[in-house]
Design a protein around this motif. Sequence first.
Motif, PDB file in Angstrom:
ATOM      1  N   TYR A  45       0.684  -1.141   0.020  1.00  0.00           N
ATOM      2  CA  TYR A  45      -0.134   0.004  -0.085  1.00  0.00           C
ATOM      3  C   TYR A  45       0.921   1.179   0.046  1.00  0.00           C
ATOM      4  O   TYR A  45       1.913   1.385   0.751  1.00  0.00           O
ATOM      5  N   TRP A  46       0.629   2.155  -0.780  1.00  0.00           N
ATOM      6  CA  TRP A  46       1.805   3.385  -1.090  1.00  0.00           C
ATOM      7  C   TRP A  46       2.180   3.814   0.224  1.00  0.00           C
ATOM      8  O   TRP A  46       3.147   4.372   0.221  1.00  0.00           O
ATOM      9  N   ARG A  47       1.043   4.058   1.277  1.00  0.00           N
ATOM     10  CA  ARG A  47       1.466   4.988   2.499  1.00  0.00           C
ATOM     11  C   ARG A  47       1.729   4.010   3.948  1.00  0.00           C
ATOM     12  O   ARG A  47       2.102   4.217   4.765  1.00  0.00           O
ATOM     13  N   SER A  48       2.022   2.534   3.495  1.00  0.00           N
ATOM     14  CA  SER A  48       2.382   1.810   4.664  1.00  0.00           C
ATOM     15  C   SER A  48       3.783   1.788   4.676  1.00  0.00           C
ATOM     16  O   SER A  48       4.504   1.728   3.834  1.00  0.00           O
ATOM     17  N   SER A  49       4.310   2.162   6.138  1.00  0.00           N
ATOM     18  CA  SER A  49       5.684   2.432   6.039  1.00  0.00           C
ATOM     19  C   SER A  49       6.244   1.035   6.132  1.00  0.00           C
ATOM     20  O   SER A  49       7.566   0.943   5.854  1.00  0.00           O
ATOM     21  N   ALA A  50       5.538  -0.034   6.728  1.00  0.00           N
ATOM     22  CA  ALA A  50       6.180  -1.296   6.680  1.00  0.00           C
ATOM     23  C   ALA A  50       6.444  -1.815   5.076  1.00  0.00           C
ATOM     24  O   ALA A  50       7.526  -2.338   4.875  1.00  0.00           O
ATOM     25  N   ALA A  51       5.702  -1.385   4.122  1.00  0.00           N
ATOM     26  CA  ALA A  51       5.782  -1.802   2.903  1.00  0.00           C
ATOM     27  C   ALA A  51       7.024  -1.077   2.312  1.00  0.00           C
ATOM     28  O   ALA A  51       7.947  -1.282   1.576  1.00  0.00           O
ATOM     29  N   TYR A  52       7.218   0.366   2.940  1.00  0.00           N
ATOM     30  CA  TYR A  52       8.140   1.348   2.284  1.00  0.00           C
ATOM     31  C   TYR A  52       9.526   0.741   2.741  1.00  0.00           C
ATOM     32  O   TYR A  52      10.375   0.905   1.730  1.00  0.00           O
ATOM     33  N   ARG A  53       9.672   0.161   3.820  1.00  0.00           N
ATOM     34  CA  ARG A  53      11.098  -0.509   4.197  1.00  0.00           C
ATOM     35  C   ARG A  53      11.455  -1.493   2.966  1.00  0.00           C
ATOM     36  O   ARG A  53      12.542  -1.487   2.681  1.00  0.00           O
ATOM     37  N   VAL A  54      10.528  -2.232   2.771  1.00  0.00           N
ATOM     38  CA  VAL A  54      10.984  -3.427   1.697  1.00  0.00           C
ATOM     39  C   VAL A  54      11.005  -2.797   0.423  1.00  0.00           C
ATOM     40  O   VAL A  54      11.892  -3.188  -0.369  1.00  0.00           O
ATOM     41  N   ARG A  55      10.329  -1.725  -0.028  1.00  0.00           N
ATOM     42  CA  ARG A  55      10.733  -1.363  -1.237  1.00  0.00           C
ATOM     43  C   ARG A  55      12.116  -0.499  -1.321  1.00  0.00           C
ATOM     44  O   ARG A  55      12.651  -0.722  -2.508  1.00  0.00           O
ATOM     45  N   ILE A  56      12.487   0.315  -0.186  1.00  0.00           N
ATOM     46  CA  ILE A  56      13.701   0.567  -0.035  1.00  0.00           C
ATOM     47  C   ILE A  56      14.812  -0.721  -0.306  1.00  0.00           C
ATOM     48  O   ILE A  56      15.790  -0.474  -0.957  1.00  0.00           O
ATOM     49  N   GLY A  57      14.568  -1.566   0.546  1.00  0.00           N
ATOM     50  CA  GLY A  57      15.469  -2.555   0.449  1.00  0.00           C
ATOM     51  C   GLY A  57      15.570  -3.359  -1.059  1.00  0.00           C
ATOM     52  O   GLY A  57      16.792  -3.746  -1.409  1.00  0.00           O
ATOM     53  N   LEU A  58      14.523  -3.320  -1.653  1.00  0.00           N
ATOM     54  CA  LEU A  58      14.509  -3.850  -3.015  1.00  0.00           C
ATOM     55  C   LEU A  58      15.219  -2.945  -3.909  1.00  0.00           C
ATOM     56  O   LEU A  58      16.160  -3.548  -4.567  1.00  0.00           O
ATOM     57  N   LEU A 116       7.119 -18.584  -2.695  1.00  0.00           N
ATOM     58  CA  LEU A 116       7.478 -18.214  -1.384  1.00  0.00           C
ATOM     59  C   LEU A 116       6.706 -16.978  -0.998  1.00  0.00           C
ATOM     60  O   LEU A 116       7.080 -15.945  -1.732  1.00  0.00           O
ATOM     61  N   LEU A 117       5.978 -17.080   0.267  1.00  0.00           N
ATOM     62  CA  LEU A 117       5.542 -15.698   0.681  1.00  0.00           C
ATOM     63  C   LEU A 117       6.272 -15.467   2.168  1.00  0.00           C
ATOM     64  O   LEU A 117       6.146 -16.095   3.048  1.00  0.00           O
ATOM     65  N   ILE A 118       6.674 -14.065   2.097  1.00  0.00           N
ATOM     66  CA  ILE A 118       7.487 -13.609   3.234  1.00  0.00           C
ATOM     67  C   ILE A 118       6.436 -12.499   3.779  1.00  0.00           C
ATOM     68  O   ILE A 118       6.132 -11.505   3.475  1.00  0.00           O
ATOM     69  N   ARG A 119       5.908 -12.737   5.218  1.00  0.00           N
ATOM     70  CA  ARG A 119       4.674 -11.963   5.610  1.00  0.00           C
ATOM     71  C   ARG A 119       5.158 -10.869   6.763  1.00  0.00           C
ATOM     72  O   ARG A 119       4.617 -10.183   7.470  1.00  0.00           O
ATOM     73  N   GLN A 120       6.711 -10.641   6.926  1.00  0.00           N
ATOM     74  CA  GLN A 120       6.974  -9.618   7.727  1.00  0.00           C
ATOM     75  C   GLN A 120       8.165  -8.840   6.987  1.00  0.00           C
ATOM     76  O   GLN A 120       9.038  -9.349   6.267  1.00  0.00           O
ATOM     77  N   SER A 121       7.957  -7.432   7.439  1.00  0.00           N
ATOM     78  CA  SER A 121       8.946  -6.531   6.427  1.00  0.00           C
ATOM     79  C   SER A 121      10.310  -6.921   6.841  1.00  0.00           C
ATOM     80  O   SER A 121      11.296  -6.873   6.069  1.00  0.00           O
ATOM     81  N   LEU A 122      10.912  -7.225   8.010  1.00  0.00           N
ATOM     82  CA  LEU A 122      12.342  -7.289   8.340  1.00  0.00           C
ATOM     83  C   LEU A 122      12.570  -8.747   7.964  1.00  0.00           C
ATOM     84  O   LEU A 122      13.706  -9.050   7.536  1.00  0.00           O
ATOM     85  N   ALA A 123      11.737  -9.914   7.864  1.00  0.00           N
ATOM     86  CA  ALA A 123      11.994 -10.875   7.310  1.00  0.00           C
ATOM     87  C   ALA A 123      12.418 -10.846   5.864  1.00  0.00           C
ATOM     88  O   ALA A 123      13.330 -11.598   5.379  1.00  0.00           O
ATOM     89  N   ALA A 124      11.391 -10.111   5.176  1.00  0.00           N
ATOM     90  CA  ALA A 124      11.608  -9.877   3.936  1.00  0.00           C
ATOM     91  C   ALA A 124      12.958  -9.238   3.671  1.00  0.00           C
ATOM     92  O   ALA A 124      13.794  -9.615   2.614  1.00  0.00           O
ATOM     93  N   LEU A 125      13.485  -8.243   4.406  1.00  0.00           N
ATOM     94  CA  LEU A 125      14.682  -7.488   4.268  1.00  0.00           C
ATOM     95  C   LEU A 125      15.864  -8.530   4.199  1.00  0.00           C
ATOM     96  O   LEU A 125      16.844  -8.524   3.500  1.00  0.00           O
ATOM     97  N   GLU A 126      15.878  -9.399   5.109  1.00  0.00           N
ATOM     98  CA  GLU A 126      16.807 -10.176   5.440  1.00  0.00           C
ATOM     99  C   GLU A 126      16.764 -11.294   4.517  1.00  0.00           C
ATOM    100  O   GLU A 126      17.951 -11.776   4.152  1.00  0.00           O
ATOM    101  N   TYR A 127      15.884 -11.743   3.987  1.00  0.00           N
ATOM    102  CA  TYR A 127      15.719 -12.775   2.902  1.00  0.00           C
ATOM    103  C   TYR A 127      16.237 -12.207   1.643  1.00  0.00           C
ATOM    104  O   TYR A 127      17.059 -12.904   1.015  1.00  0.00           O
ATOM    105  N   LEU A 128      16.002 -11.065   1.355  1.00  0.00           N
ATOM    106  CA  LEU A 128      16.666 -10.283   0.149  1.00  0.00           C
ATOM    107  C   LEU A 128      17.963 -10.335   0.323  1.00  0.00           C
ATOM    108  O   LEU A 128      18.850 -10.521  -0.547  1.00  0.00           O
ATOM    109  N   ASP A 129      18.622  -9.998   1.551  1.00  0.00           N
ATOM    110  CA  ASP A 129      19.922  -9.751   1.698  1.00  0.00           C
ATOM    111  C   ASP A 129      20.807 -11.270   1.650  1.00  0.00           C
ATOM    112  O   ASP A 129      21.793 -11.202   1.130  1.00  0.00           O
ATOM    113  N   GLU A 130      20.238 -12.406   2.129  1.00  0.00           N
ATOM    114  CA  GLU A 130      20.586 -13.735   2.058  1.00  0.00           C
ATOM    115  C   GLU A 130      20.426 -14.245   0.688  1.00  0.00           C
ATOM    116  O   GLU A 130      21.233 -15.082   0.205  1.00  0.00           O
TER     117      GLU A 130
END
Length: 220
Positions: free
Chosen positions: A10-23, A66-80
Amino acid sequence: MGGQLQLYSYWRSSAAYRVRIGLNLKGLAYETLPVHLLRGGGEQHGESFRRANPQGLVPVLKHGDLLIRQSLAALEYLDEAFPGHSLLPQAAQDRQRVRSIALAIACDIHPLNNLRVLQYFERSWGVPQPGRDGWVRHWIEEGFAALEAMLVDDPTTGRYCFGDTPGMADCCLVPQIYNARRFHVDMAAYPTLLRIDEACQALPAFGAAGPERQPDAPPE
């Protein structure tokens, strides 16, 4: 694992915003799957999205099956899972430092200000808008005071939250500052946070992740 990266967002979700930055920092292409958190009572409550995330929350990062349902888990997954820009440093003592900053935001500040909390205040307790806004400001200000103290004199703080390379902590901080400004928090009390935010905003990865630049953002 192969497959396209897709982000329920969602455009204004800060949790989604985190993952967009990481991507973006990782230089990864992805498809946005918009989930409107307000339309029709909230699309996150619909049966189709609940199959993706029974919690009814965004973001969800989808990579193939694969579905990753938490923003920090998603960021760590992307990193790994993907090479390139590292969101976490290599040494264990440094990784815990970055995680501590990120978790202070994602677990201690953000959940108290989440949309579902504010909607509950309104629906169940009849808290008027000024009261809800005051609640948000209180918890952001308390959390930011602690973050400022954690960052201001620490030798690991550099141009960004940790050193001179943006990482997972910055992915969390920038969206929370965006939220703070939405709710008219006086940011003058947090000069270190402001300095880091300014450095991040100068990077294309952060600018492209901004809420107003998302495909589901309403017209200005």
